[in-house]
Design a protein around this motif. Structure first.
Motif, PDB file in Angstrom:
ATOM      1  N   MET A   1       0.846  -1.183   0.000  1.00 27.90           N
ATOM      2  CA  MET A   1       0.000   0.000   0.000  1.00 27.90           C
ATOM      3  C   MET A   1       0.891   1.245   0.000  1.00 27.90           C
ATOM      4  O   MET A   1       2.069   1.184   0.317  1.00 27.90           O
ATOM      5  N   LEU A   2       0.297   2.368  -0.353  1.00 27.43           N
ATOM      6  CA  LEU A   2       1.005   3.638  -0.336  1.00 27.43           C
ATOM      7  C   LEU A   2       0.436   4.542   0.750  1.00 27.43           C
ATOM      8  O   LEU A   2      -0.741   4.446   1.097  1.00 27.43           O
ATOM      9  N   LYS A   3       1.278   5.424   1.250  1.00 28.92           N
ATOM     10  CA  LYS A   3       0.774   6.489   2.102  1.00 28.92           C
ATOM     11  C   LYS A   3      -0.090   7.420   1.246  1.00 28.92           C
ATOM     12  O   LYS A   3       0.138   7.585   0.047  1.00 28.92           O
ATOM     13  N   ARG A   4      -1.063   8.025   1.885  1.00 23.68           N
ATOM     14  CA  ARG A   4      -1.976   8.877   1.130  1.00 23.68           C
ATOM     15  C   ARG A   4      -1.228   9.994   0.398  1.00 23.68           C
ATOM     16  O   ARG A   4      -1.527  10.305  -0.752  1.00 23.68           O
ATOM     17  N   GLU A   5      -0.227  10.591   1.066  1.00 23.02           N
ATOM     18  CA  GLU A   5       0.494  11.684   0.414  1.00 23.02           C
ATOM     19  C   GLU A   5       1.288  11.189  -0.794  1.00 23.02           C
ATOM     20  O   GLU A   5       1.449  11.903  -1.786  1.00 23.02           O
ATOM     21  N   ASP A   6       1.790   9.937  -0.731  1.00 18.89           N
ATOM     22  CA  ASP A   6       2.508   9.389  -1.879  1.00 18.89           C
ATOM     23  C   ASP A   6       1.554   9.066  -3.019  1.00 18.89           C
ATOM     24  O   ASP A   6       1.890   9.243  -4.201  1.00 18.89           O
ATOM     25  N   ASN A   7       0.361   8.582  -2.694  1.00 27.05           N
ATOM     26  CA  ASN A   7      -0.638   8.329  -3.738  1.00 27.05           C
ATOM     27  C   ASN A   7      -1.007   9.627  -4.445  1.00 27.05           C
ATOM     28  O   ASN A   7      -1.210   9.654  -5.666  1.00 27.05           O
ATOM     29  N   GLU A   8      -1.096  10.704  -3.682  1.00 30.61           N
ATOM     30  CA  GLU A   8      -1.362  12.005  -4.296  1.00 30.61           C
ATOM     31  C   GLU A   8      -0.214  12.411  -5.217  1.00 30.61           C
ATOM     32  O   GLU A   8      -0.430  12.882  -6.334  1.00 30.61           O
ATOM     33  N   LYS A   9       1.012  12.232  -4.753  1.00 27.20           N
ATOM     34  CA  LYS A   9       2.177  12.602  -5.562  1.00 27.20           C
ATOM     35  C   LYS A   9       2.189  11.888  -6.908  1.00 27.20           C
ATOM     36  O   LYS A   9       2.568  12.467  -7.932  1.00 27.20           O
ATOM     37  N   LEU A  10       1.801  10.605  -6.903  1.00 29.95           N
ATOM     38  CA  LEU A  10       1.955   9.782  -8.104  1.00 29.95           C
ATOM     39  C   LEU A  10       0.747   9.810  -9.033  1.00 29.95           C
ATOM     40  O   LEU A  10       0.779   9.182 -10.096  1.00 29.95           O
ATOM     41  N   THR A  11      -0.279  10.532  -8.658  1.00 27.65           N
ATOM     42  CA  THR A  11      -1.475  10.553  -9.496  1.00 27.65           C
ATOM     43  C   THR A  11      -1.837  11.943  -9.999  1.00 27.65           C
ATOM     44  O   THR A  11      -2.629  12.059 -10.938  1.00 27.65           O
ATOM     45  N   ARG A  12      -1.280  12.986  -9.423  1.00 23.64           N
ATOM     46  CA  ARG A  12      -1.637  14.352  -9.810  1.00 23.64           C
ATOM     47  C   ARG A  12      -0.650  14.884 -10.837  1.00 23.64           C
ATOM     48  O   ARG A  12       0.558  14.919 -10.595  1.00 23.64           O
ATOM     49  N   THR A  13      -1.155  15.301 -11.992  1.00 24.22           N
ATOM     50  CA  THR A  13      -0.268  15.643 -13.110  1.00 24.22           C
ATOM     51  C   THR A  13      -0.560  17.013 -13.706  1.00 24.22           C
ATOM     52  O   THR A  13      -0.186  17.286 -14.852  1.00 24.22           O
ATOM     53  N   GLY A  14      -1.239  17.875 -12.980  1.00 21.88           N
ATOM     54  CA  GLY A  14      -1.482  19.216 -13.476  1.00 21.88           C
ATOM     55  C   GLY A  14      -0.190  20.004 -13.620  1.00 21.88           C
ATOM     56  O   GLY A  14       0.884  19.581 -13.171  1.00 21.88           O
ATOM     57  N   PRO A  15      -0.255  21.192 -14.219  1.00 25.04           N
ATOM     58  CA  PRO A  15       0.971  21.980 -14.493  1.00 25.04           C
ATOM     59  C   PRO A  15       1.776  22.315 -13.248  1.00 25.04           C
ATOM     60  O   PRO A  15       2.999  22.471 -13.338  1.00 25.04           O
ATOM     61  N   ASP A  16       1.124  22.428 -12.095  1.00 26.56           N
ATOM     62  CA  ASP A  16       1.827  22.816 -10.884  1.00 26.56           C
ATOM     63  C   ASP A  16       2.142  21.648  -9.961  1.00 26.56           C
ATOM     64  O   ASP A  16       2.763  21.837  -8.913  1.00 26.56           O
ATOM     65  N   ALA A  17       1.724  20.434 -10.336  1.00 22.97           N
ATOM     66  CA  ALA A  17       1.979  19.263  -9.507  1.00 22.97           C
ATOM     67  C   ALA A  17       3.404  18.754  -9.759  1.00 22.97           C
ATOM     68  O   ALA A  17       3.890  18.804 -10.896  1.00 22.97           O
ATOM     69  N   PRO A  18       4.105  18.264  -8.729  1.00 26.25           N
ATOM     70  CA  PRO A  18       5.476  17.765  -8.940  1.00 26.25           C
ATOM     71  C   PRO A  18       5.572  16.718 -10.048  1.00 26.25           C
ATOM     72  O   PRO A  18       6.459  16.795 -10.906  1.00 26.25           O
ATOM     73  N   LEU A  19       4.665  15.728 -10.031  1.00 27.35           N
ATOM     74  CA  LEU A  19       4.730  14.709 -11.081  1.00 27.35           C
ATOM     75  C   LEU A  19       4.347  15.293 -12.431  1.00 27.35           C
ATOM     76  O   LEU A  19       4.883  14.882 -13.464  1.00 27.35           O
ATOM     77  N   GLY A  20       3.425  16.258 -12.433  1.00 22.53           N
ATOM     78  CA  GLY A  20       3.077  16.914 -13.689  1.00 22.53           C
ATOM     79  C   GLY A  20       4.278  17.585 -14.318  1.00 22.53           C
ATOM     80  O   GLY A  20       4.488  17.509 -15.533  1.00 22.53           O
ATOM     81  N   ARG A  21       5.099  18.233 -13.498  1.00 22.13           N
ATOM     82  CA  ARG A  21       6.299  18.881 -14.038  1.00 22.13           C
ATOM     83  C   ARG A  21       7.293  17.839 -14.540  1.00 22.13           C
ATOM     84  O   ARG A  21       7.938  18.032 -15.574  1.00 22.13           O
ATOM     85  N   LEU A  22       7.426  16.722 -13.807  1.00 23.14           N
ATOM     86  CA  LEU A  22       8.337  15.668 -14.257  1.00 23.14           C
ATOM     87  C   LEU A  22       7.885  15.091 -15.596  1.00 23.14           C
ATOM     88  O   LEU A  22       8.687  14.941 -16.531  1.00 23.14           O
ATOM     89  N   MET A  23       6.607  14.762 -15.722  1.00 21.31           N
ATOM     90  CA  MET A  23       6.117  14.145 -16.956  1.00 21.31           C
ATOM     91  C   MET A  23       6.211  15.106 -18.133  1.00 21.31           C
ATOM     92  O   MET A  23       6.381  14.685 -19.281  1.00 21.31           O
ATOM     93  N   ARG A  24       6.114  16.400 -17.861  1.00 24.14           N
ATOM     94  CA  ARG A  24       6.247  17.375 -18.931  1.00 24.14           C
ATOM     95  C   ARG A  24       7.680  17.479 -19.449  1.00 24.14           C
ATOM     96  O   ARG A  24       7.909  18.076 -20.507  1.00 24.14           O
ATOM     97  N   SER A  25       8.629  16.914 -18.736  1.00 24.39           N
ATOM     98  CA  SER A  25      10.012  16.954 -19.201  1.00 24.39           C
ATOM     99  C   SER A  25      10.320  15.811 -20.175  1.00 24.39           C
ATOM    100  O   SER A  25      11.461  15.657 -20.598  1.00 24.39           O
ATOM    101  N   TYR A  26       9.311  15.031 -20.519  1.00 20.82           N
ATOM    102  CA  TYR A  26       9.415  13.970 -21.523  1.00 20.82           C
ATOM    103  C   TYR A  26       8.465  14.284 -22.678  1.00 20.82           C
ATOM    104  O   TYR A  26       7.433  14.929 -22.503  1.00 20.82           O
TER     105      TYR A  26
END
Length: 456
Positions: A1-26
């Motif tokens: 299982m994931l911690k709730r904050e980690d689940n948020e990190k790995l599913t949110r991809t908007g322009p200001d979300a950390p993962l969103g910025r990472l995915m935009r670099s590809y």
């Protein structure tokens, strides 16, 4: 299982979300070339929670700009293709592919107001039937020399589909090697001509179709290793004391996977957020041996979706076509013969965004847990400005990102580890276009010529 904050990190991809910025670099798929109207190649695109409009440039390339005019917010997807750009219907403001406002017809002739106006714009490149966009900061990275990009277009086929759930659910389904023993099995006779070929083709050296082989061996040993492209996943099923079935799939970081599709075919599939609750999968199928019949494949796939959204006809709105009689007599799911629908049901039925805080993972979920660890570590690396997986910094780095190898084979129970690379090398040696891994890729012209010679 994931911690709730980690689940948020790995599913949110908007322009200001950390993962969103990472995915935009590809580079990310933005549209199929085949879905762009020939008479007016302009289309609204929603990509990682951004509303954009894609259009064909005068030089044959593609422009991707904000969907809304900077003047009064009018929808530019209805604009006119004129003078090398896209002209707003409301007051005639003209935008170039770089997002700069080139003309404001109603303003005084001496006005420099247009020079101050620029809307978002992103570079685009076309690869094997898909328009890719780079939404990140700075200059885009070079494209890796992956097979899906270097295969001649005549040996490829591209398509897409809408799934009504978060992107990560789609990726985690694709890199999970144990689910195929159940989700895609038959309880009745396998109708070979219509079922997904990777499960209806005979696995060389076994006399069995893949659907039967994996259905009879439901407890694979799963091994996962890091690779330059992301992760390499082994599913090992011992058939007897002499033979072992080896299936190698791959995570192509951050949001794609590469899997074998029969003996000579492989496909790469990206899962690209529309927003955090919906995404498109984009596929490039490539054949090492034969030219693809793209027209027939397109007709087959279009028969399973509704346009213009590419939403599967069988979807959550009609219980994915579930039929209890079929489940008892033909397919394990009771949801028809299209394996894409089986996968779609699995990941959509978890909800729009899966709550990973309540799941229970086992040894068979090694690929899923390895992917999550890689994502979390990569987020830290991205924030620190450190190198990321599958992201070449220059042309030499891009040339080293090859393959990845995806095979479905039978090898010796003892020593199979030394066989899979040789199996892939033989396939490449016999291919009309592929080159040995580590060697310079053929140009499209050279590969096309090789294919023509082979056909002759």
């Amino acid at each position: 299982m994931l911690k709730r904050e980690d689940n948020e990190k790995l599913t949110r991809t908007g322009p200001d979300a950390p993962l969103g910025r990472l995915m935009r670099s590809y580079w990310q798929p933005a549209a199929l070339v085949s879905e762009m109207p020939e008479d007016r190649p302009v289309k609204a695109v929603r990509l990682m929670s951004e509303d954009l409009v894609l259009f064909r440039r005068d030089d044959g390339g593609w422009g991707l700009i904000s969907r809304f005019c900077a003047h009064r917010g009018v929808d530019l997807s209805y604009g006119r293709l004129e003078d090398g750009g896209l002209r707003c219907l409301y007051h005639g403001w003209l935008y170039g592919p770089d997002g700069r406002c080139r003309e404001q017809p109603a303003e005084p002739p001496s006005s420099t107001f247009a020079d101050k106006i620029r809307i978002r714009s992103y570079p685009c490149e076309e690869r094997n039937g898909i328009v890719f966009a780079y939404l990140g900061a700075g200059d885009p990275p070079p494209f890796p020399a992956f097979d899906c990009f270097t295969a001649p277009q005549a040996y490829t086929f591209a398509f897409k589909g809408l799934w009504e759930c978060n992107w990560l659910q789609g990726v985690e389904g694709g890199i999970d090697p144990s689910h195929v023993s159940f989700l895609h099995r038959f309880v009745g006779e396998d109708p070979r001509e219509v079922y997904g070929r990777q499960f209806s083709e005979e696995v060389a050296g076994t006399g069995q179709k893949l659907s039967k082989l994996v259905g009879d061996h439901v407890r694979p040993d799963i091994e996962v290793e890091r690779a330059e492209h992301g992760l390499r996943v082994f599913a090992i099923r011992e058939l007897d004391g002499e033979r072992t079935h080896v299936r190698i799939t791959n995570l192509m970081f951050p949001n794609a996977f590469v899997v074998p599709f029969g003996n000579d075919k492989v496909f790469a599939q990206w899962h690209v957020p529309i927003d955090d609750e919906n995404h498109y999968w984009y596929m490039v199928l490539y054949d090492f041996a034969e030219r693809t019949d793209a027209e027939t494949l397109l007709a087959q796939r279009l028969a399973e979706v509704t346009l213009p959204d590419y939403r599967p006809i069988q979807n959550r709105g009609n219980d994915w076509g579930f039929d209890a009689t079929e489940q008892s007599e033909l397919t394990y799911t009771g949801m028809g013969l299209d394996i894409n629908v089986h996968d779609q049901w699995a990941v959509e039925s978890m909800g729009r965004v899966q709550d990973r805080t309540v799941e229970r993972l086992g040894v068979s979920d090694r690929a899923v847990t390895a992917n999550r660890r890689l994502l979390l570590k990569s987020l830290e690396a991205f924030e620190a400005g450190s190198p990321l997986p599958a992201q070449p910094l220059d042309a030499d780095g891009a040339a080293r990102l090859v393959g990845p190898v995806a095979v479905d084979m039978v090898g010796p129970t003892t020593g199979w580890q030394g066989q899979w690379a040789a199996h892939d090398a033989r396939r490449r040696a016999e291919s009309p276009w592929a080159t040995p891994l580590g060697s310079p890729a053929l140009s499209d012209d050279t590969a096309a010529g090789a294919g023509a010679t082979a056909d002759a």
